[in-house]
Design a protein around this motif. Structure first.
Motif, mmCIF file in Angstrom:
data_model
loop_
_atom_site.group_PDB
_atom_site.id
_atom_site.type_symbol
_atom_site.label_atom_id
_atom_site.label_comp_id
_atom_site.label_asym_id
_atom_site.label_seq_id
_atom_site.Cartn_x
_atom_site.Cartn_y
_atom_site.Cartn_z
ATOM 1 N N GLU A 258 0.872 -1.007 0.028
ATOM 2 C CA GLU A 258 0.135 -0.195 -0.083
ATOM 3 C C GLU A 258 0.786 1.447 0.067
ATOM 4 O O GLU A 258 1.998 1.315 0.393
ATOM 5 N N PHE B 250 4.557 12.491 -0.103
ATOM 6 C CA PHE B 250 3.900 11.287 -0.826
ATOM 7 C C PHE B 250 5.036 10.691 -1.828
ATOM 8 O O PHE B 250 5.320 9.428 -1.951
ATOM 9 N N ARG C 23 6.719 7.121 -1.739
ATOM 10 C CA ARG C 23 6.865 6.206 -3.293
ATOM 11 C C ARG C 23 8.084 5.656 -3.802
ATOM 12 O O ARG C 23 8.452 4.961 -4.210
ATOM 13 N N TYR D 54 -5.324 13.569 -5.812
ATOM 14 C CA TYR D 54 -5.570 14.381 -4.469
ATOM 15 C C TYR D 54 -4.668 15.366 -4.541
ATOM 16 O O TYR D 54 -5.524 16.570 -4.075
ATOM 17 N N GLN D 55 -3.491 15.425 -4.797
ATOM 18 C CA GLN D 55 -2.843 16.729 -4.820
ATOM 19 C C GLN D 55 -2.936 17.537 -5.993
ATOM 20 O O GLN D 55 -2.780 18.592 -6.005
ATOM 21 N N PHE E 60 -7.532 13.173 5.554
ATOM 22 C CA PHE E 60 -8.139 13.474 4.480
ATOM 23 C C PHE E 60 -9.707 13.479 4.537
ATOM 24 O O PHE E 60 -10.343 14.155 3.916
HETATM 25 P P1 TMP Z 1 -5.864 5.035 2.242
HETATM 26 O O1 TMP Z 1 -6.553 5.488 3.156
HETATM 27 O O2 TMP Z 1 -6.490 4.564 0.972
HETATM 28 O O3 TMP Z 1 -4.818 4.201 2.848
HETATM 29 O O4 TMP Z 1 -5.113 6.351 1.568
HETATM 30 C C1 TMP Z 1 -4.642 7.150 2.440
HETATM 31 C C2 TMP Z 1 -4.814 8.620 1.992
HETATM 32 O O5 TMP Z 1 -3.755 9.189 1.315
HETATM 33 C C3 TMP Z 1 -6.215 8.715 1.158
HETATM 34 O O6 TMP Z 1 -7.030 9.709 1.863
HETATM 35 C C4 TMP Z 1 -5.522 9.513 0.152
HETATM 36 C C5 TMP Z 1 -4.367 9.777 0.336
HETATM 37 N N1 TMP Z 1 -3.360 10.089 -0.804
HETATM 38 C C6 TMP Z 1 -2.890 11.127 -1.287
HETATM 39 O O7 TMP Z 1 -3.365 12.295 -0.725
HETATM 40 N N2 TMP Z 1 -1.747 11.223 -2.096
HETATM 41 C C7 TMP Z 1 -1.222 9.938 -2.478
HETATM 42 O O8 TMP Z 1 -0.459 9.831 -3.440
HETATM 43 C C8 TMP Z 1 -1.369 8.672 -1.875
HETATM 44 C C9 TMP Z 1 -0.741 7.607 -2.307
HETATM 45 C C10 TMP Z 1 -2.592 8.828 -0.860
#
Ligand code: TMP
Length: 214
Positions: free
Chosen positions: A37, A69, A73, A103-104, A161
């Motif tokens: 993940e 992030f 990665r 998201y970003q 988030f």
């Molecule tokens: P998850 O709840 O699916 O584990 O993801 C973690 C949170 O991180 C989710 O709210 C989305 C956010 N996220 C980003 O904003 N940018 C990213 O690159 C990644 C991988 C997750």
């Protein structure tokens, strides 16, 4: 048999349950699989995950968020994903570069072209063979995510988030859908408002087109 398959979608879309079910299914078929993940997946990523997802530890500017992030990665790709692919395993990854664009980029409004080149850099040019996008209305997904979080304690809540407003999550959802529209060869969109088993069957069929186990 190696393949790199990513699972994406808004909060509460059910992708984490589906990735677990898909991983179990591949193991039953004796196909070597790694389920991982983002952020997370490697020790550094787990630290970064805590920083990014828990409320209140410190303020995080959108640009700092993007770079964290990306850092998670870079480590995850080098330490976990590339070695697993080199060992001919199927890698199922819960979020990857598309999450950063959704998201970003679409959500926070940071420059999409810049994020694409940062993604390319941090992922060492690695791209998924298949990306399954679990799509459902924001109100439904967020409702599920908030119910789940309400049952968790303190640091396990990871709700930074989910606390964003509906408008933010709508931008993320439409961002994901436009990424899927731009790359129909790589993306498959699943209606995630249906029942668990129906979705699982569809996911198995999609994975089967990439690794040809059927
Ligand atoms: P998850 O709840 O699916 O584990 O993801 C973690 C949170 O991180 C989710 O709210 C989305 C956010 N996220 C980003 O904003 N940018 C990213 O690159 C990644 C991988 C997750």
């Amino acid at each position: 048999m190696k393949a790199f398959i990513t699972f994406e979608g808004i909060e509460g879309c059910g992708k984490t349950t589906q990735i677990r079910m898909a991983g179990d299914d591949l193991r039953r078929r004796r196909i070597p699989v790694l389920v991982t993940e983002e952020p997370g997946g490697a020790a550094l990523g787990k630290h970064i995950r805590k920083l990014l997802l828990n409320q209140g530890e410190c303020r995080i500017d959108a640009k700092a968020e993007l770079l964290l992030f990306a850092a998670a990665r870079a480590q995850h790709v080098q330490e976990v994903i590339l070695p697993a692919l080199a060992a001919e395993r199927v890698v199922l990854c819960d979020r990857f570069s598309d999450a950063t664009l959704a998201y970003q980029g679409f959500g926070r409004g940071l420059n999409l072209e810049f994020i694409k080149s940062l993604n390319h850099f941090s992922a060492a040019a690695l791209e998924p063979d298949l990306t399954i996008l679990f799509d459902l209305p924001v109100e439904v997904g967020l409702g599920r995510a908030i119910d789940r979080i309400a049952r968790l304690e303190g640091a396990a809540r990871e709700d930074r988030f989910e606390q964003e407003d509906l408008a933010f999550h709508r931008k993320v959802r439409s961002g994901y859908l436009s990424l899927a529209g731009e790359q129909p060869g790589r993306f498959r969109v699943v209606d995630a408002s249906r029942d668990l088993q129906a979705i699982h069957q569809e996911v198995r069929t999609m994975i089967g087109t990439v690794i040809q186990y059927q």
